[in-house]
Design a protein around this motif. Sequence first.
Motif, PDB file in Angstrom:
ATOM      1  N   ARG A   1       0.671  -1.110  -0.109  1.00  0.00           N
ATOM      2  CA  ARG A   1      -0.084   0.076   0.062  1.00  0.00           C
ATOM      3  C   ARG A   1       0.793   1.279  -0.011  1.00  0.00           C
ATOM      4  O   ARG A   1       0.534   2.253  -0.766  1.00  0.00           O
ATOM      5  N   GLU A   2       1.937   1.288   0.785  1.00  0.00           N
ATOM      6  CA  GLU A   2       2.748   2.631   0.967  1.00  0.00           C
ATOM      7  C   GLU A   2       3.661   2.710  -0.539  1.00  0.00           C
ATOM      8  O   GLU A   2       3.780   3.736  -0.885  1.00  0.00           O
ATOM      9  N   GLN A   3       4.128   1.458  -1.063  1.00  0.00           N
ATOM     10  CA  GLN A   3       4.609   1.435  -2.619  1.00  0.00           C
ATOM     11  C   GLN A   3       3.585   2.394  -3.409  1.00  0.00           C
ATOM     12  O   GLN A   3       4.024   3.005  -4.213  1.00  0.00           O
ATOM     13  N   ALA A   4       2.457   1.895  -3.360  1.00  0.00           N
ATOM     14  CA  ALA A   4       1.326   2.562  -4.210  1.00  0.00           C
ATOM     15  C   ALA A   4       1.206   3.955  -4.039  1.00  0.00           C
ATOM     16  O   ALA A   4       1.164   4.661  -4.862  1.00  0.00           O
ATOM     17  N   GLU A   5       1.066   4.495  -2.620  1.00  0.00           N
ATOM     18  CA  GLU A   5       0.988   5.561  -2.288  1.00  0.00           C
ATOM     19  C   GLU A   5       2.291   6.580  -2.770  1.00  0.00           C
ATOM     20  O   GLU A   5       2.030   7.563  -3.285  1.00  0.00           O
ATOM     21  N   ALA A   6       3.564   5.933  -2.623  1.00  0.00           N
ATOM     22  CA  ALA A   6       4.735   6.680  -3.083  1.00  0.00           C
ATOM     23  C   ALA A   6       4.571   6.714  -4.580  1.00  0.00           C
ATOM     24  O   ALA A   6       5.121   7.798  -5.112  1.00  0.00           O
ATOM     25  N   LEU A   7       4.142   5.919  -5.183  1.00  0.00           N
ATOM     26  CA  LEU A   7       4.122   6.025  -6.734  1.00  0.00           C
ATOM     27  C   LEU A   7       3.159   6.965  -7.024  1.00  0.00           C
ATOM     28  O   LEU A   7       3.467   7.932  -8.039  1.00  0.00           O
ATOM     29  N   ALA A   8       2.051   7.246  -6.484  1.00  0.00           N
ATOM     30  CA  ALA A   8       0.946   8.070  -6.751  1.00  0.00           C
ATOM     31  C   ALA A   8       1.631   9.669  -6.599  1.00  0.00           C
ATOM     32  O   ALA A   8       1.260  10.227  -7.432  1.00  0.00           O
ATOM     33  N   VAL A   9       2.246   9.612  -5.581  1.00  0.00           N
ATOM     34  CA  VAL A   9       2.778  11.167  -5.135  1.00  0.00           C
ATOM     35  C   VAL A   9       3.826  11.240  -6.109  1.00  0.00           C
ATOM     36  O   VAL A   9       3.798  12.343  -6.827  1.00  0.00           O
ATOM     37  N   ALA A  10       4.724  10.299  -6.500  1.00  0.00           N
ATOM     38  CA  ALA A  10       5.784  10.647  -7.579  1.00  0.00           C
ATOM     39  C   ALA A  10       5.103  10.938  -8.921  1.00  0.00           C
ATOM     40  O   ALA A  10       5.689  11.741  -9.510  1.00  0.00           O
ATOM     41  N   LEU A  11       4.277  10.353  -9.198  1.00  0.00           N
ATOM     42  CA  LEU A  11       3.604  10.502 -10.753  1.00  0.00           C
ATOM     43  C   LEU A  11       2.906  11.709 -10.560  1.00  0.00           C
ATOM     44  O   LEU A  11       3.309  12.789 -11.546  1.00  0.00           O
ATOM     45  N   ALA A  12       2.256  12.452  -9.796  1.00  0.00           N
ATOM     46  CA  ALA A  12       1.658  13.483  -9.447  1.00  0.00           C
ATOM     47  C   ALA A  12       2.427  14.836  -9.487  1.00  0.00           C
ATOM     48  O   ALA A  12       2.314  15.709 -10.319  1.00  0.00           O
ATOM     49  N   ASP A  13       3.618  14.519  -8.758  1.00  0.00           N
ATOM     50  CA  ASP A  13       4.770  15.531  -8.488  1.00  0.00           C
ATOM     51  C   ASP A  13       5.195  15.929 -10.075  1.00  0.00           C
ATOM     52  O   ASP A  13       5.477  17.004 -10.344  1.00  0.00           O
ATOM     53  N   THR A  14       5.807  14.594 -10.653  1.00  0.00           N
ATOM     54  CA  THR A  14       6.314  14.984 -11.980  1.00  0.00           C
ATOM     55  C   THR A  14       5.352  15.465 -12.838  1.00  0.00           C
ATOM     56  O   THR A  14       5.599  16.582 -13.736  1.00  0.00           O
ATOM     57  N   LEU A  15       4.022  15.242 -13.039  1.00  0.00           N
ATOM     58  CA  LEU A  15       2.857  15.706 -13.754  1.00  0.00           C
ATOM     59  C   LEU A  15       2.755  16.919 -13.709  1.00  0.00           C
ATOM     60  O   LEU A  15       2.505  18.066 -14.502  1.00  0.00           O
ATOM     61  N   TRP A  16       2.628  17.680 -12.414  1.00  0.00           N
ATOM     62  CA  TRP A  16       2.449  18.879 -11.787  1.00  0.00           C
ATOM     63  C   TRP A  16       3.646  19.760 -12.257  1.00  0.00           C
ATOM     64  O   TRP A  16       3.488  20.721 -13.034  1.00  0.00           O
ATOM     65  N   ALA A  17       4.757  19.527 -12.067  1.00  0.00           N
ATOM     66  CA  ALA A  17       5.907  19.968 -12.649  1.00  0.00           C
ATOM     67  C   ALA A  17       6.022  20.251 -14.200  1.00  0.00           C
ATOM     68  O   ALA A  17       6.209  21.240 -14.613  1.00  0.00           O
ATOM     69  N   ALA A  18       5.498  19.125 -14.769  1.00  0.00           N
ATOM     70  CA  ALA A  18       5.553  19.391 -16.472  1.00  0.00           C
ATOM     71  C   ALA A  18       4.551  20.267 -16.556  1.00  0.00           C
ATOM     72  O   ALA A  18       4.685  20.895 -17.767  1.00  0.00           O
TER      73      ALA A  18
END
Length: 159
Positions: A65-82
């Motif tokens: 579950r924490e892996q999925a949470e970390a992935l969601a945060v990482a994807l969102a951070d990257t897309l938001w920066a883009a």
Amino acid sequence: FSCEWERTYFRFREPYSDLAYALEAEKGGTRAILMAVQAHIIKYLLFVRNTEYSHLERLSRISRREQAEALAVALADTLWAAGGGRRAVICLATATLHLAPGGGYKADNFTERIQLFEFCEKAAAQEFISDHINCFKGQGSHGVILFLYSLLFSRTLER
């Protein structure tokens, strides 16, 4: 996209292992995208996530579950920066065709099913990704391609 791209998705090593924080990456063109996301995952696990563990324990003592949470945060951070800190566009593949092939476009039975979801708040984008995380980390999901499309549309084709 090559067969390598089509079969690549975001998958972690075993939870609660020494490499629980690590994405599995094979040799090839998708590795660069996976490693960029990996950097955001490590940043989140070390410096953002609240836990009682020391820095090194923060990386290995994580659940699925924490892996999925970390992935969601990482994807969102990257897309938001883009998106220049103003927007994020998330692409998901649906069963419905959204594009009819024509002209010089060769149908691949994937691109035609892409649906775009635009967000003007980072938290909303992150929540949406969390709700649809299996679209990026499920086997056969084309997760890396979806993320690449999301990056392109978040950044805009003009930029």
